[in-house]
Enzyme design. Structure first.
Site, PDB file in Angstrom:
ATOM      1  CB  CYS A  62     -10.439 -34.805  23.148  1.00 52.04           C
ATOM      2  SG  CYS A  62      -9.131 -33.962  22.237  1.00 52.04           S
ATOM      3  CE1 TYR A 193      -9.276 -38.159  16.156  1.00 55.98           C
ATOM      4  CE2 TYR A 193      -7.242 -38.971  17.139  1.00 55.98           C
ATOM      5  CZ  TYR A 193      -8.520 -38.456  17.272  1.00 55.98           C
ATOM      6  OH  TYR A 193      -9.043 -38.241  18.528  1.00 55.98           O
TER       7      TYR A 193
HETATM    8  N1  LIG Z   1      -4.153 -29.386  17.668  1.00 56.73           N
HETATM    9  C1  LIG Z   1      -5.148 -29.561  18.594  1.00 56.73           C
HETATM   10  C2  LIG Z   1      -6.163 -30.595  18.098  1.00 56.73           C
HETATM   11  C3  LIG Z   1      -7.338 -30.660  18.992  1.00 56.73           C
HETATM   12  C4  LIG Z   1      -8.482 -31.449  18.338  1.00 56.73           C
HETATM   13  O1  LIG Z   1      -8.455 -31.785  17.140  1.00 56.73           O
HETATM   14  N2  LIG Z   1      -9.509 -31.749  19.158  1.00 56.73           N
HETATM   15  C5  LIG Z   1     -10.657 -32.456  18.648  1.00 56.73           C
HETATM   16  C6  LIG Z   1     -11.184 -33.438  19.672  1.00 56.73           C
HETATM   17  S1  LIG Z   1     -10.203 -34.899  19.790  1.00 56.73           S
HETATM   18  C7  LIG Z   1     -11.783 -31.482  18.420  1.00 56.73           C
HETATM   19  O2  LIG Z   1     -12.074 -30.663  19.265  1.00 56.73           O
HETATM   20  N3  LIG Z   1     -12.472 -31.608  17.273  1.00 56.73           N
HETATM   21  C8  LIG Z   1     -13.626 -30.812  16.971  1.00 56.73           C
HETATM   22  C9  LIG Z   1     -13.605 -30.338  15.555  1.00 56.73           C
HETATM   23  O3  LIG Z   1     -12.634 -30.651  14.832  1.00 56.73           O
HETATM   24  O4  LIG Z   1     -14.524 -29.630  15.173  1.00 56.73           O
HETATM   25  C10 LIG Z   1      -4.513 -29.951  19.901  1.00 56.73           C
HETATM   26  O5  LIG Z   1      -3.737 -30.915  19.954  1.00 56.73           O
HETATM   27  O6  LIG Z   1      -4.776 -29.302  20.894  1.00 56.73           O
END
Ligand SMILES: N[C@@H](CCC(=O)N[C@@H](CS)C(=O)NCC(=O)O)C(=O)O
Length: 335
Positions: A62, A193
């Site tokens: 991530c 993305y």
């Molecule tokens: N706004 C958050 C976004 C974090 C994010 O989208 N993380 C992704 C991994 S790259 C995630 O955990 N996705 C799991 C999901 O959406 O269920 C940040 O920048 O901390």
């Protein structure tokens, strides 16, 4: 995602609007660790910087989580804030602990899945169980799950406990850093993305144009040495690097961002190698996690096959200081 504290396995990346464009949801826990526990720009107070009190949950796939991991390294907070690392691919119950080389168990609560960390903080939580998460062991709750905030609080809150003279968000550059972040985030960091998760041709092409337009702009901006703001390393570099290092390995193929590779941009490629050469930063990068993670996203790669290539010709470049020829060059220290 979690709905009222219960896991619902209908994960899709789409969060799409009616024209097929990917929209990222806002983060929900927005408290700040501060030096003395007073409230930060958002959320409540009560989260004072203390050694051993906080834990960081990340995934090496991530980019958002790795921003925070990089700042933890650069600010020498390793011994103050410990870390758990999820597996790179999303399971039927979201991020899972343990099993993949380089991933860990949940060092704190022995959870099997990241969603358990969220319901530990809020038994009726509704939303995605994303990484990164900054956890407070003392109050047993999530401080913050927004990487942009975590980057900033790690830059300042622990100054008395881990004196590192590096300031990633210096006063005199704040406005310029904010302006650059505001261009790079939508067009590139999140642009890839938007391309990868688009569900209409038009939305994909718009995102694709943004991604390569931004890369072209950055290629013209960068010099032959140094960083986005000359010799001073800032959070804008951290935020750019996490996307560049994933680009050729994952976004080029899995997210269909295939007009050019970073390797085709001489200055961006050299910059990426320079960033990788900064002491400690290569420890926050796992190409194995990145490839396994992005290519496991079923919505864009139903078979889950992981491509063998590309061969990445990217070696960390360390700055050589002038010293007698007999000295062995050490990794660059950024101050
Ligand atoms: N706004 C958050 C976004 C974090 C994010 O989208 N993380 C992704 C991994 S790259 C995630 O955990 N996705 C799991 C999901 O959406 O269920 C940040 O920048 O901390």
């Amino acid at each position: 995602m979690l709905i009222d504290g219960r896991w619902s396995s209908d994960w899709t990346p789409k969060d799409a609007d009616d024209r097929g464009a990917f929209e990222r949801k806002a983060s929900t826990f927005r408290n700040w660790i501060t030096a003395n526990g007073e409230a930060g720009p958002t959320g409540d107070g009560g989260f004072a910087a203390e050694p051993g009190r906080y834990h960081l949950y990340v995934g090496l796939i991530c980019p958002w989580a790795c921003r925070t991991l990089m700042v933890r390294k650069l600010k020498k907070l390793d011994s103050l804030i410990d870390v758990s690392i999820v597996n790179p691919s999303l399971s039927d119950q979201g991020w899972q602990f343990g099993g993949f080389p380089g991933a860990t168990a949940d060092a704190l609560g022995n959870a099997s899945y990241m969603h358990e960390v969220y319901t530990r903080a809020d038994p009726r939580f509704t939303g995605r169980a994303t990484v990164p998460v900054l956890w407070d062991k003392q109050r047993g709750t999530i401080v913050n799950n927004e990487s942009a905030d975590i980057v900033r609080m790690l830059n300042t809150a622990f100054a008395a406990l881990a004196p590192a003279s590096l300031d990633l968000y210096p006063d005199d550059l704040r406005a310029e850093i904010d302006a650059l972040n505001a261009a790079i985030y939508p067009r590139l960091n999140n642009g890839v993305y938007r391309a990868g998760f688009a569900t209409s041709q038009a939305a994909y092409e718009t995102a694709f144009a943004d991604v390569f337009g931004m890369l072209d702009d950055l290629e013209s901006r960068l010099g032959k040495s140094g960083f986005l703001f000359g010799e001073r390393l800032t959070e804008a570099d951290i935020r750019l690097f996490v996307t560049l290092i994933r680009f050729d390995a994952a976004y080029h193929g899995a997210f269909k961002c295939n007009l050019r590779r970073i390797a085709d941009y001489p200055k961006l490629q050299a910059y990426t190698a320079r960033m990788l050469g900064i002491e400690g930063l290569s420890e926050t990068v796992s190409i194995a996690h990145i490839k396994a993670g992005y290519y496991s996203i079923k919505a864009i790669n139903p078979t889950g096959l992981v491509p063998v290539g590309p061969i990445l010709d990217l070696k960390p470049v360390t700055l050589r200081r002038k010293r007698p020829a007999s000295c062995v060059s050490r990794p660059t220290r950024v101050r």
